[in-house]
Design a protein around this motif. Structure first.
Motif, PDB file in Angstrom:
ATOM      1  N   MET B   1       0.826  -1.201   0.000  1.00  0.00           N
ATOM      2  CA  MET B   1       0.000   0.000   0.000  1.00  0.00           C
ATOM      3  C   MET B   1       0.862   1.255   0.000  1.00  0.00           C
ATOM      4  O   MET B   1       1.953   1.263   0.549  1.00  0.00           O
ATOM      5  CB  MET B   1      -0.924  -0.012   1.208  1.00  0.00           C
ATOM      6  N   LYS B   2       0.384   2.308  -0.606  1.00  0.00           N
ATOM      7  CA  LYS B   2       1.171   3.519  -0.784  1.00  0.00           C
ATOM      8  C   LYS B   2       1.409   4.234   0.553  1.00  0.00           C
ATOM      9  O   LYS B   2       0.499   4.390   1.344  1.00  0.00           O
ATOM     10  CB  LYS B   2       0.437   4.461  -1.732  1.00  0.00           C
ATOM     11  N   SER B   3       2.646   4.633   0.747  1.00  0.00           N
ATOM     12  CA  SER B   3       2.906   5.400   1.960  1.00  0.00           C
ATOM     13  C   SER B   3       3.467   6.762   1.570  1.00  0.00           C
ATOM     14  O   SER B   3       3.874   6.967   0.423  1.00  0.00           O
ATOM     15  CB  SER B   3       3.869   4.650   2.875  1.00  0.00           C
ATOM     16  N   GLY B   4       3.442   7.687   2.525  1.00  0.00           N
ATOM     17  CA  GLY B   4       3.891   9.031   2.213  1.00  0.00           C
ATOM     18  C   GLY B   4       4.449   9.733   3.431  1.00  0.00           C
ATOM     19  O   GLY B   4       4.383   9.219   4.552  1.00  0.00           O
ATOM     20  N   ARG B   5       5.007  10.886   3.191  1.00  0.00           N
ATOM     21  CA  ARG B   5       5.598  11.682   4.263  1.00  0.00           C
ATOM     22  C   ARG B   5       5.303  13.142   3.952  1.00  0.00           C
ATOM     23  O   ARG B   5       5.429  13.564   2.804  1.00  0.00           O
ATOM     24  CB  ARG B   5       7.108  11.434   4.250  1.00  0.00           C
ATOM     25  N   THR B   6       4.871  13.884   4.966  1.00  0.00           N
ATOM     26  CA  THR B   6       4.591  15.307   4.732  1.00  0.00           C
ATOM     27  C   THR B   6       4.679  16.113   6.028  1.00  0.00           C
ATOM     28  O   THR B   6       4.394  15.586   7.106  1.00  0.00           O
ATOM     29  CB  THR B   6       3.169  15.505   4.126  1.00  0.00           C
ATOM     30  N   PRO B   7       5.075  17.377   5.929  1.00  0.00           N
ATOM     31  CA  PRO B   7       4.929  18.261   7.085  1.00  0.00           C
ATOM     32  C   PRO B   7       3.438  18.507   7.298  1.00  0.00           C
ATOM     33  O   PRO B   7       2.686  18.596   6.320  1.00  0.00           O
ATOM     34  CB  PRO B   7       5.609  19.554   6.642  1.00  0.00           C
ATOM     35  N   ALA B   8       3.027  18.596   8.560  1.00  0.00           N
ATOM     36  CA  ALA B   8       1.600  18.732   8.851  1.00  0.00           C
ATOM     37  C   ALA B   8       1.392  19.384  10.212  1.00  0.00           C
ATOM     38  O   ALA B   8       2.244  19.282  11.093  1.00  0.00           O
ATOM     39  CB  ALA B   8       0.933  17.357   8.835  1.00  0.00           C
ATOM     40  N   VAL B   9       0.241  20.044  10.355  1.00  0.00           N
ATOM     41  CA  VAL B   9      -0.133  20.635  11.649  1.00  0.00           C
ATOM     42  C   VAL B   9      -1.411  19.955  12.123  1.00  0.00           C
ATOM     43  O   VAL B   9      -2.334  19.757  11.331  1.00  0.00           O
ATOM     44  CB  VAL B   9      -0.361  22.159  11.503  1.00  0.00           C
ATOM     45  N   VAL B  10      -1.458  19.599  13.406  1.00  0.00           N
ATOM     46  CA  VAL B  10      -2.650  18.952  13.955  1.00  0.00           C
ATOM     47  C   VAL B  10      -3.734  20.017  14.164  1.00  0.00           C
ATOM     48  O   VAL B  10      -3.533  20.983  14.889  1.00  0.00           O
ATOM     49  CB  VAL B  10      -2.325  18.266  15.305  1.00  0.00           C
ATOM     50  N   ILE B  11      -4.899  19.825  13.508  1.00  0.00           N
ATOM     51  CA  ILE B  11      -5.995  20.781  13.704  1.00  0.00           C
ATOM     52  C   ILE B  11      -7.194  20.153  14.412  1.00  0.00           C
ATOM     53  O   ILE B  11      -8.185  20.829  14.694  1.00  0.00           O
ATOM     54  CB  ILE B  11      -6.442  21.438  12.369  1.00  0.00           C
ATOM     55  N   GLY B  12      -7.107  18.859  14.729  1.00  0.00           N
ATOM     56  CA  GLY B  12      -8.186  18.219  15.488  1.00  0.00           C
ATOM     57  C   GLY B  12      -7.736  16.853  15.997  1.00  0.00           C
ATOM     58  O   GLY B  12      -6.978  16.164  15.321  1.00  0.00           O
ATOM     59  N   VAL B  13      -8.162  16.494  17.203  1.00  0.00           N
ATOM     60  CA  VAL B  13      -7.827  15.191  17.781  1.00  0.00           C
ATOM     61  C   VAL B  13      -9.055  14.623  18.464  1.00  0.00           C
ATOM     62  O   VAL B  13      -9.769  15.347  19.158  1.00  0.00           O
ATOM     63  CB  VAL B  13      -6.729  15.298  18.882  1.00  0.00           C
ATOM     64  N   ARG B  14      -9.326  13.339  18.243  1.00  0.00           N
ATOM     65  CA  ARG B  14     -10.420  12.667  18.939  1.00  0.00           C
ATOM     66  C   ARG B  14      -9.932  11.305  19.387  1.00  0.00           C
ATOM     67  O   ARG B  14      -9.229  10.638  18.645  1.00  0.00           O
ATOM     68  CB  ARG B  14     -11.598  12.428  17.981  1.00  0.00           C
ATOM     69  N   SER B  15     -10.315  10.904  20.607  1.00  0.00           N
ATOM     70  CA  SER B  15     -10.011   9.537  21.030  1.00  0.00           C
ATOM     71  C   SER B  15     -10.886   8.603  20.233  1.00  0.00           C
ATOM     72  O   SER B  15     -12.023   8.934  19.898  1.00  0.00           O
ATOM     73  CB  SER B  15     -10.304   9.356  22.514  1.00  0.00           C
ATOM     74  N   TYR B  16     -10.345   7.430  19.920  1.00  0.00           N
ATOM     75  CA  TYR B  16     -11.121   6.452  19.175  1.00  0.00           C
ATOM     76  C   TYR B  16     -10.939   5.126  19.897  1.00  0.00           C
ATOM     77  O   TYR B  16      -9.849   4.564  19.894  1.00  0.00           O
ATOM     78  CB  TYR B  16     -10.620   6.386  17.730  1.00  0.00           C
ATOM     79  N   GLY B  17     -12.015   4.664  20.551  1.00  0.00           N
ATOM     80  CA  GLY B  17     -11.901   3.461  21.368  1.00  0.00           C
ATOM     81  C   GLY B  17     -10.973   3.714  22.541  1.00  0.00           C
ATOM     82  O   GLY B  17     -10.744   4.859  22.931  1.00  0.00           O
TER      83      GLY B  17
END
Ligand SMILES: [Zn+2]
Ligand SMILES: [Zn+2]
Lengths: 200, 256
Positions: B1-17
Motif C-alpha cells: 500500500m502507498k505510503s507518504g511523508r509530509t509536514p503537517a499541523v494537527v488541527i483536530g484530535v479525537r479519542s477512538y476506542g
C-alpha cells in the motif's frame, strides 16, 4: 428477511450507541444477556432505570453522588482547605484509587474547547471561585490532563485564581513510569526537568 | 500500500476506542488529511505527546484501500508551540484558526500558501508579537484572500464611491464588502440569507485593506485600536459564517 427478532434488534441498537461499542460488540453483549438467566437481565434493567433517579450531582463539588453533599464533601476527615480540580468523574475515581489524596475535589465536567463550543461558562469555574472565597481554601491543585485543552484549562484557572489568597499547584508532569528517557519528546523532558524533586 | 511523508499541523484530535486516536491534519502535500494513530494512548515510543492540537510535525503515513483515513505510522515533532496552550486567549485564537482551516479546506487538495499562513499564524501566537485577536483578524483576511473571497474594501461594492460624506458605511456579507449609505437599501437588510449588515468605519476598512496587501513578514506593523479590533472581528465572523453557511463555534471565545 430480517432474522433478528425486533426486541433483540432494539437492544443491539441501544448498546451500539454506547461509546467504544460497535455493532459487533453490541450483538455479542445482547446475545450474552439473552443467554444468561432472566433475573440478571432484570437486575441490569433495574440498575439502569434507577440511575438517574438515585444519582445526582453534589452541589459542592459536582461529583456524581446518591447524597448531597457527596460522601467526600460530607466526610469531616477530608481536608477542606485543599481542593483538587479534575476534568471528570473518571479522573476523581483514578485519584481516589491511589488513596494518597486527602483533600476534596471540584469536577469541571469538561475542558475548555472553543471548537466544541465549550468556554469558561460551561465548566463550573465560577462555582470553584466561590468555594475558594467562602470555604477557607488554602490550596487548589489543578489536575487536568496534559493535553492541549487540559493545559489551556489549567492556565485559565490559574489566571482566574490569581489575586485570591490561595496557593495554586499543578499536577507534576514528566517521564511516565517505565519509559526510556531517550524516547521522551522535548516537551515532556523539559517539563520533567522543571518539576524535578530532591532525590533523597 | 502507498505510503507518504509530509509536514503537517494537527488541527483536530479525537479519542477512538480505548487506545487509538483519530487525528486531523492540515498538511503541506495533501491538504486536509485524517489519520488513525493505532495505540496512540499506549505507545510510548511512537506518539507520546506528539499528536497534540496545534503541533507542527513531520508525519509518515500509509494510505488505506478502503477509506480516506490514512494510518499514521510515525510522527516527528518539529514544533509543539508550547506557549499557545499556556494562555487562554492564544488557545482560543489557535482553535478558531484550526476550525476555519478544517471547514475551508478539503482532502487531497493541497495549497502550500495556506500551510504557510497556518505556520505563520501559530508562530505569531506562540511569540505573542501582537494580541491574539489581531493575529486572528490577520489570519482571516489572508485566508479569505487566498480562497478568492477577498472582501471589497477599497470603496462601496456597488457604486465604488469612497467619499467620507457617503458614510456611515456598512459591511454587507451578501454583497462581499463595503456599502455606502446610498447603496444600502432597506431591501438588503431585509434579505436574511445575506446576513445582517454591520456598521463599518473607513479606518477599519483601510487597515484590513493594508492587511490584504502586506506580505506575512510585515503584518506585525499593523496596529488595531480596540474599536477597530471589535469591528474587524464582527465583520469577519459574519462574512465567513455567511460564506461557509455554518456557525464556527470558536468565534464566540476570541478574547478582545
Ligand atoms: Zn461533593
Ligand atoms: Zn455605494
Amino acid at each position: 428477511m430480517n432474522v433478528v427478532p425486533p426486541a433483540l434488534a432494539r437492544l443491539i441498537d441501544d448498546l451500539a450507541r454506547l461509546p467504544g461499542i460497535g455493532r459487533k460488540t453490541a450483538t455479542r453483549l445482547a446475545l450474552h444477556i439473552l443467554r444468561r438467566p432472566a433475573a440478571e437481565a432484570h437486575e441490569l434493567a433495574n440498575d439502569l432505570a434507577n440511575l438517574h433517579e438515585t444519582i445526582s450531582l453534589c452541589s459542592n463539588c459536582f461529583a456524581f453522588s446518591e447524597s448531597d453533599p457527596c460522601a467526600i464533601c460530607g466526610d469531616p476527615g477530608r481536608d477542606g482547605a485543599l481542593i483538587c480540580v479534575v476534568e471528570g468523574p473518571a479522573d476523581l475515581m483514578a485519584i481516589e484509587k491511589v488513596a494518597s489524596f486527602k483533600g476534596r475535589y471540584h469536577i469541571l465536567h469538561g475542558v475548555l474547547s472553543p471548537m466544541d463550543g465549550v468556554g469558561p461558562a460551561e465548566i463550573r469555574v465560577d462555582a470553584l471561585l466561590k468555594r475558594v472565597r467562602m470555604q477557607g481554601v488554602e490550596e487548589v491543585l489543578i489536575a487536568t490532563s496534559s493535553t492541549v485543552p487540559g493545559e489551556a484549562t489549567a492556565a485559565y484557572l490559574a489566571g482566574r485564581l490569581q489575586g485570591l489568597p490561595v496557593a495554586v499547584s499543578r499536577l507534576a508532569c514528566g517521564i511516565p513510569m517505565g519509559m526510556d528517557i531517550k524516547y521522551a519528546d522535548e516537551l515532556t523532558l523539559s517539563r520533567a526537568i522543571e518539576s524535578r524533586k530532591p532525590a533523597a | 500500500m502507498k505510503s507518504g511523508r509530509t509536514p503537517a499541523v494537527v488541527i483536530g484530535v479525537r479519542s477512538y476506542g480505548e487506545s487509538d486516536k483519530i487525528v486531523i491534519f492540515y498538511s503541506r502535500k495533501r491538504g486536509r488529511l485524517s489519520g488513525i494513530a493505532k495505540g496512540a494512548h499506549r505507545s510510548m515510543k511512537r506518539f507520546v505527546n506528539k499528536l497534540e492540537l496545534f503541533s507542527h510535525l513531520e508525519i509518515l503515513y500509509t494510505e488505506s484501500r478502503s477509506s480516506s483515513l490514512v494510518r499514521i505510522d510515525q510522527a516527528e515533532l518539529t514544533d509543539p508551540f508550547p506557549l499557545i496552550r499556556a494562555n487562554y486567549a492564544r488557545f482560543a485564537a489557535a482553535s478558531l484558526v484550526s476550525e476555519l482551516i478544517f471547514h475551508w479546506t478539503r482532502e487531497n487538495d493541497p495549497d502550500p500558501r495556506i500551510f504557510k499562513l497556518l505556520l505563520w499564524t501559530l508562530t505569531s501566537l506562540e511569540n505573542l508579537k501582537q494580541p491574539p485577536a489581531w493575529t486572528a483578524i490577520l489570519f482571516n483576511i489572508k485566508l479569505l484572500t487566498l480562497l478568492g473571497y477577498k472582501p471589497a474594501l477599497t470603496g462601496c461594492a456597488e457604486c465604488t464611491s469612497l467619499a467620507p460624506g457617503s458614510g456611515p458605511y456598512l459591511f454587507s456579507p451578501g454583497r462581499n464588502g463595503l456599502l455606502c449609505r446610498g447603496c444600502a437599501t432597506p431591501a438588503d437588510s431585509a434579505a436574511p440569507e445575506a446576513g445582517p449588515e454591520l456598521p463599518f468605519s473607513l479606518r477599519t476598512a483601510r487597515l484590513l485593506q493594508k492587511a490584504q496587501e502586506l506580505p506575512l513578514g510585515k503584518l506585525d506593523r499593523l496596529r488595531f485600536s480596540p474599536a477597530a479590533t471589535k469591528e474587524a472581528l464582527a465583520i469577519l465572523k459574519i462574512y465567513g459564517n455567511s460564506l461557509l453557511q455554518r456557525e464556527i463555534s470558536s468565534w464566540d471565545f476570541i478574547v478582545r
